[in-house]
Design an enzyme around this catalytic site. Structure first.
Site, PDB file in Angstrom:
ATOM      1  N   ASP B   7       0.837  -1.197   0.000  1.00 38.44           N
ATOM      2  CA  ASP B   7       0.000   0.000   0.000  1.00 38.44           C
ATOM      3  C   ASP B   7       0.875   1.252   0.000  1.00 38.44           C
ATOM      4  O   ASP B   7       2.057   1.191   0.381  1.00 38.44           O
ATOM      5  CB  ASP B   7      -0.870  -0.041   1.268  1.00 38.44           C
ATOM      6  N   ASP B   9      -0.343   4.984   1.058  1.00 37.38           N
ATOM      7  CA  ASP B   9      -0.603   5.948   2.132  1.00 37.38           C
ATOM      8  C   ASP B   9      -0.580   5.292   3.504  1.00 37.38           C
ATOM      9  O   ASP B   9      -1.330   4.358   3.783  1.00 37.38           O
ATOM     10  CB  ASP B   9      -1.946   6.629   1.890  1.00 37.38           C
ATOM     11  N   ASP B 133      -2.180  -0.634   5.867  1.00 39.75           N
ATOM     12  CA  ASP B 133      -2.550  -0.140   7.198  1.00 39.75           C
ATOM     13  C   ASP B 133      -4.054  -0.198   7.439  1.00 39.75           C
ATOM     14  O   ASP B 133      -4.502   0.127   8.541  1.00 39.75           O
ATOM     15  CB  ASP B 133      -2.015   1.288   7.422  1.00 39.75           C
TER      16      ASP B 133
END
Lengths: 174, 174
Positions: B7, B9, B133
């Site tokens: 990922d 961000d 996240d």
């Protein structure tokens, strides 16, 4: 629910008509779709490769493409029985992201934009089927590749082939 | 070669510091990362949700984010042993495509841009591992989810967790 991944250019978006029209206008030529059997325009006019690619790099090129015949109706019907993702090799033309997104929102508004995928190497796609006009994307694809006929791929053999969206419909819903 | 999807961000790009700085400046507040344990900023200040989201919708927001500590070095090392794909939920912020692409080209120039994926629903990702996240992306992911610690996810349990890029390194290379 099984999942179908669907390519954009040459499958739901008719980039070829626009590319040919621009090329013929700018080079005073009269190349037709018939002339492109088994090859792409850059193979027919290799010395003009940069110019041909520049059409596709123009940020708005993909914004006003015609929708491929019957694709909206058939995909809407398929979406009642399958999970539909639109998977386009957008990384080849990074200037095209916004135009491609807006085009999809306009013409396929019934699809969730969370199911749009802008990628490069399509082996990253986790789907049961991939409808695409470029056989290279099937090489490492884990599901069933389905070749959507386009002039450049007419001589490819050894793939499940569909010639138009009515044949896609028959393949999945008959 | 096994494949790791990563990922952007909160994992390789530090959007949170910038978002907090802008928010504190514009609202004369002094919210810290500590205040965001177990929640996102929009949950801490729900009445300002639209304004908070507007930061992320600004086309250049993602262009100048700091790179997460050690992520470049570790990913470079991982790329010698694994296939690396960057998989970001860019469809949530369609105005961010270009900034995200340019940021990746600047900071992760050693990766092939054919391995960048801008998507929404990450169940489309075909990889052995997904470092992310947001636990929601693990729900339908077919491989092993690895939760990268971010303030908002510190109370999530039941996932393989890594707290920083050195721990990612240990997980894959030790």
């Amino acid at each position: 629910m099984k999942r179908i991944a669907i390519d954009m250019d040459g499958v739901i978006a008719d980039y070829l008509s626009k590319q040919l029209a621009l090329f013929n206008r700018d080079h005073n030529e009269n190349i037709t779709v018939e002339d492109l059997k088994g090859k792409k325009l850059i193979e027919l006019r290799p010395h003009l490769k940069d110019e041909i690619m520049n059409y596709l790099k123009e940020p708005s090129f993909f914004r006003d493409l015609e929708v491929m015949k019957d694709s909206q109706e058939v995909i809407k019907e398929l979406s009642e029985h399958y999970e539909i993702f639109i998977t386009t090799a957008a990384m080849e033309f990074p200037t095209s992201f916004t135009a491609k997104y807006e085009w999809l929102r306009e013409h396929f508004s019934f699809l969730n934009d969370m199911n749009f995928v802008f990628c490069g190497d399509k082996s990253i796609i986790n789907a049961d089927y991939l409808i695409d006009d470029n056989v290279r994307h099937f090489k490492r694809f884990s599901g069933q590749g389905i070749l959507f006929t386009s002039p450049h791929n007419v001589y490819e053999t050894g793939y499940v082939r569909v010639n138009n969206w009515q044949e896609v419909r028959d393949y999945f819903l008959k």
